[in-house]
Scaffold this motif. Structure first.
Motif, short mmCIF file in Angstrom:
data_model
loop_
_atom_site.label_atom_id
_atom_site.label_comp_id
_atom_site.label_asym_id
_atom_site.label_seq_id
_atom_site.Cartn_x
_atom_site.Cartn_y
_atom_site.Cartn_z
N LEU A 47 3.97 9.65 -3.02
CA LEU A 47 3.37 9.04 -2.34
C LEU A 47 2.61 9.72 -1.07
CD1 LEU A 47 3.15 5.65 -2.33
CD2 LEU A 47 5.74 6.08 -1.67
N ARG A 95 -3.49 4.63 -0.90
CA ARG A 95 -1.88 5.06 -0.92
C ARG A 95 -2.23 5.62 -2.56
NH1 ARG A 95 1.96 0.18 -1.46
NH2 ARG A 95 2.29 1.15 -3.94
N GLU A 97 -0.53 7.53 -5.20
CA GLU A 97 0.75 8.03 -6.21
C GLU A 97 0.75 8.65 -7.14
OE1 GLU A 97 3.19 4.71 -8.01
OE2 GLU A 97 3.54 4.09 -5.91
#
Length: 104
Positions: A47, A95, A97
């Motif tokens: 992450l 963000r 992932e």
């Protein structure tokens, strides 16, 4: 015996190199990894929080990350997704992932 960089360091380098190649200024902020394993693979879930200038090239780069081939020696990037994007004061905060697996 000294080991090479871990998967997170390799992922950060690969993202930085990809952004550089696109002519973008990428800043990587918070970054965490959690070990991951299946019956046949070992790797890590990652992450990351990144910031970029809020411009069309940044939007295009983020949109292309899911299909990007990022070079991570000794690892394969099995999945990469932009899961959130925020706009503020001329910057994008995204963000990301990702899932990397160790090559055998």
């Amino acid at each position: 015996m000294m080991r090479g960089p871990d998967a997170m360091a390799l992922l950060q380098r690969a993202l930085q190199g990809s952004a550089d190649a696109a002519g973008l200024i990428l800043a990587i902020g918070e970054a965490t990894s959690i070990d991951w394993a299946s019956a046949t693979f070992t790797g890590a879930r990652h992450l990351l929080r990144v910031t970029l200038p809020d411009e069309p090239a940044s939007h295009a780069w983020l949109a292309g990350l899911a299909d990007a081939e990022l070079f991570m020696p000794g690892h394969l990037l099995a999945d990469c997704a932009v899961v959130a994007v925020e706009h503020a004061a001329g910057t994008l905060a995204a963000r990301i992932e990702a899932l990397s697996v160790e090559e055998r």
